[in-house]
Design an enzyme around this catalytic site. Structure first.
Site, PDB file in Angstrom:
ATOM      1  N   GLN A 150      -7.786  -8.215 -10.985  1.00 25.39           N
ATOM      2  CA  GLN A 150      -8.486  -6.993 -10.562  1.00 25.39           C
ATOM      3  C   GLN A 150      -8.063  -5.806 -11.433  1.00 25.39           C
ATOM      4  OE1 GLN A 150      -9.435  -5.793  -6.352  1.00 25.39           O
ATOM      5  NE2 GLN A 150      -7.565  -4.599  -6.605  1.00 25.39           N
ATOM      6  N   HIS A 160       0.838  -1.211   0.000  1.00 27.09           N
ATOM      7  CA  HIS A 160       0.000   0.000   0.000  1.00 27.09           C
ATOM      8  C   HIS A 160       0.872   1.260   0.000  1.00 27.09           C
ATOM      9  CE1 HIS A 160      -2.768  -2.897   2.252  1.00 27.09           C
ATOM     10  NE2 HIS A 160      -3.520  -2.534   1.228  1.00 27.09           N
TER      11      HIS A 160
HETATM   12  P1  AMP Z   1      -6.279  -4.051  -0.590  1.00 28.49           P
HETATM   13  O1  AMP Z   1      -6.228  -3.146   0.594  1.00 28.49           O
HETATM   14  O2  AMP Z   1      -5.795  -5.439  -0.301  1.00 28.49           O
HETATM   15  O3  AMP Z   1      -7.607  -4.009  -1.287  1.00 28.49           O
HETATM   16  O4  AMP Z   1      -5.223  -3.486  -1.629  1.00 28.49           O
HETATM   17  C1  AMP Z   1      -5.241  -2.147  -2.027  1.00 28.49           C
HETATM   18  C2  AMP Z   1      -4.339  -1.977  -3.216  1.00 28.49           C
HETATM   19  O5  AMP Z   1      -3.020  -2.374  -2.855  1.00 28.49           O
HETATM   20  C3  AMP Z   1      -4.758  -2.850  -4.406  1.00 28.49           C
HETATM   21  O6  AMP Z   1      -4.570  -2.120  -5.601  1.00 28.49           O
HETATM   22  C4  AMP Z   1      -3.802  -3.995  -4.308  1.00 28.49           C
HETATM   23  O7  AMP Z   1      -3.556  -4.622  -5.549  1.00 28.49           O
HETATM   24  C5  AMP Z   1      -2.554  -3.307  -3.798  1.00 28.49           C
HETATM   25  N1  AMP Z   1      -1.648  -4.278  -3.179  1.00 28.49           N
HETATM   26  C6  AMP Z   1      -1.963  -5.231  -2.277  1.00 28.49           C
HETATM   27  N2  AMP Z   1      -0.886  -5.973  -1.965  1.00 28.49           N
HETATM   28  C7  AMP Z   1       0.144  -5.481  -2.700  1.00 28.49           C
HETATM   29  C8  AMP Z   1       1.524  -5.806  -2.832  1.00 28.49           C
HETATM   30  N3  AMP Z   1       2.077  -6.813  -2.154  1.00 28.49           N
HETATM   31  N4  AMP Z   1       2.280  -5.076  -3.686  1.00 28.49           N
HETATM   32  C9  AMP Z   1       1.724  -4.046  -4.383  1.00 28.49           C
HETATM   33  N5  AMP Z   1       0.446  -3.688  -4.297  1.00 28.49           N
HETATM   34  C10 AMP Z   1      -0.348  -4.389  -3.473  1.00 28.49           C
END
Ligand code: AMP
Length: 268
Positions: free
Chosen positions: A146, A31
């Site tokens: 996604q 994030h």
């Molecule tokens: P989430 O809070 O899990 O819905 O994720 C929010 C955003 O962070 C989404 O666009 C995810 O794809 C991205 N995200 C989650 N995990 C990672 C990661 N390990 N590396 C990069 N982006 C991530």
């Protein structure tokens, strides 16, 4: 008015105005990477923090999803975020009558294993785009499908936003960072990076000429032997998310597997 005589003094501000990073909170480096990218490219950085009930299927972890707004707010502040938009469920969903259904790339894989998931994602992201009107929105490639779903929605509905997809941030042992990794106990944690390792082996095998299906079958069997329940593992065309063995399309190998109570996804 600024009168400029020298090229070097021109120094125009090319930053776009508003950058949006949609999240469900429980921030980790993945994030924070998106926030810093937004910070470097846009003038006002908005991070949404909303555990979106409509993207959880019945029986999934909506109720126990990790929530810590105070910690998240401090991390957002430390990473240059201007606004943490953390609305209530009632505010976002006064009714649940209208929703965005993305067919095509949303149909298989996560779409098939998590009924209604991508309708929930597309609906909330569409609403966030309308609420915030960002010039650029940032998403992580860890959730590869996604990204494809949001890209297709934006194209199909002519949403005026630029999308930026960022690399997956990992632990030093390869495990993709995820808010759900906190569910991994000490016993399961050392096994979890195997998902990424096996995906890497599939990639290497394909590069060295092994037939795609064979490489995937081996990885699937390895993961099963290690205690994973593999939901899917497939080589797909990155644009259509349809299964493919055409190495010229820049194949993506995507997978979802359960390890004990934790569902992991990753891709290479
Ligand atoms: P989430 O809070 O899990 O819905 O994720 C929010 C955003 O962070 C989404 O666009 C995810 O794809 C991205 N995200 C989650 N995990 C990672 C990661 N390990 N590396 C990069 N982006 C991530």
């Amino acid at each position: 008015l600024k009168i400029v005589r020298h090229i070097a003094d021109l120094d125009l501000d090319h930053t776009l105005k508003i950058g949006l990073v949609p999240t469900m909170g429980a921030f980790h480096e993945g994030h924070l990477h998106l926030m810093r990218k937004a910070r470097s490219e846009t003038k006002t950085v908005v991070v949404s923090l909303f555990v979106n009930p409509t993207q959880f299927a019945p029986g999934e972890d909506f109720d126990r999803y990790p929530r810590d707004e105070e910690r998240d707010a401090a991390l957002a502040e430390a990473n240059g975020v201007d606004v943490l938009f953390a609305p209530t469920v009632e505010d976002v969903y006064p009714r649940r009558t209208t929703s965005v259904h993305v067919g095509g790339v949303a149909t298989r894989w996560e779409g098939a294993h998590r009924p209604g998931h991508f309708d929930g994602v597309a609906t909330v992201v569409c609403k966030l785009f309308n609420i915030v009107s960002p010039h650029v929105a940032y998403f992580g490639l860890k959730d590869f499908q996604q990204c494809a779903v949001i890209k297709q929605m934006v194209e199909d509905l002519d949403v005026p936003v630029k999308l930026s997809f960022e690399e997956t941030i990992r632990e030093s042992d390869g495990l993709a960072l995820s808010s759900r990794n906190v569910y991994l106990n000490e016993e399961l944690r050392p096994t979890a990076p195997e998902l990424y390792r096996q995906l890497g082996l599939v990639k290497d095998e394909i590069h060295s000429g092994t037939p795609v299906d064979q490489a995937i079958e081996v990885a699937r069997a390895n993961l099963t032997a290690l205690g994973f329940q593999v939901e899917y593992m497939a080589a797909v065309d990155p644009a259509t998310l349809e299964p493919s063995s055409d190495v010229n399309v820049g194949l993506r190998v995507i997978a979802a597997a359960k390890l004990g109570p934790v569902r992991l996804i990753d891709n290479v």
